[in-house]
Design an enzyme around this catalytic site. Sequence first.
Site, short mmCIF file in Angstrom:
data_model
loop_
_atom_site.label_atom_id
_atom_site.label_comp_id
_atom_site.label_asym_id
_atom_site.label_seq_id
_atom_site.Cartn_x
_atom_site.Cartn_y
_atom_site.Cartn_z
N ALA A 157 4.73 1.66 1.38
CA ALA A 157 5.71 2.55 0.77
C ALA A 157 5.20 3.02 -0.58
O ALA A 157 4.34 2.39 -1.20
CB ALA A 157 7.05 1.82 0.60
N VAL B 59 0.87 -1.18 0.00
CA VAL B 59 0.00 0.00 0.00
C VAL B 59 0.91 1.22 0.00
O VAL B 59 2.08 1.14 0.37
CB VAL B 59 -0.96 0.03 1.22
CG1 VAL B 59 -2.01 -1.07 1.10
CG2 VAL B 59 -0.18 -0.11 2.52
N SER B 60 0.36 2.36 -0.41
CA SER B 60 1.21 3.52 -0.66
C SER B 60 1.54 4.36 0.56
O SER B 60 2.50 5.12 0.55
CB SER B 60 0.57 4.41 -1.72
OG SER B 60 -0.71 4.82 -1.29
N THR B 61 0.74 4.26 1.62
CA THR B 61 1.00 5.09 2.80
C THR B 61 1.02 4.24 4.07
O THR B 61 0.67 3.06 4.05
CB THR B 61 -0.09 6.18 2.96
OG1 THR B 61 -1.32 5.55 3.35
CG2 THR B 61 -0.30 6.95 1.68
#
Length: 201
Positions: free
Chosen positions: A46, A9-11
């Site tokens: 990340a 996931v991005s955050t």
Amino acid sequence: MKAIIYCRVSTTKETQETSLARQEEELLRLASTYGFEVASIIKEQASGYDLEREGILELLDLIKDKKVGALLIQDETRLGRGNAKVAILHCILKENVKLYSISHSGELQLSESDSMVLQIVSMVEEYQRKIHNIKIKRGMKRAIEHGYKPQRNLKNQGEHSGRDRKEMPIEEIVKLRNNGLTFAEIAATLRGFGITYLRRQ
């Protein structure tokens, strides 16, 4: 066949943890459907534009184990975004690892544009290796023309003589192999450094 599950996931927001758990659950079902043995599950929070990710670096290390034949992801954007995605895809496909995704309900089908870019990257990489070997060959030829004698690497030549045992540069060979060189190219590279293994006549 052994497989690796990769989730991203991005955050680092807490709400994203649910998405990670869902990806893992869906990919475990996909592995079960195809009868894969899950060797490792990698999860990370990340940005996909960042190449310096612990999870992706661990993944690239693991796929060098020839026993790992498949990588399971939600979709190709989980591996990365933009140029990072193309670079990572190239590293994975070069190891002959098959990609399976939830979005394709099976083996991942790359877009036409991604396939074209990866073909170009592979072609450029191959020509870089050829140019590297040509430069080594030319350098050796010039060295010999200026008096370098590679046969001096062998000592005690004579009627009852053999040759000194040479130590194999194992670490260098492994490094070259990991960089994608074939064994023939590795041998040519080592010969360029004067490392030869000649049979007795």
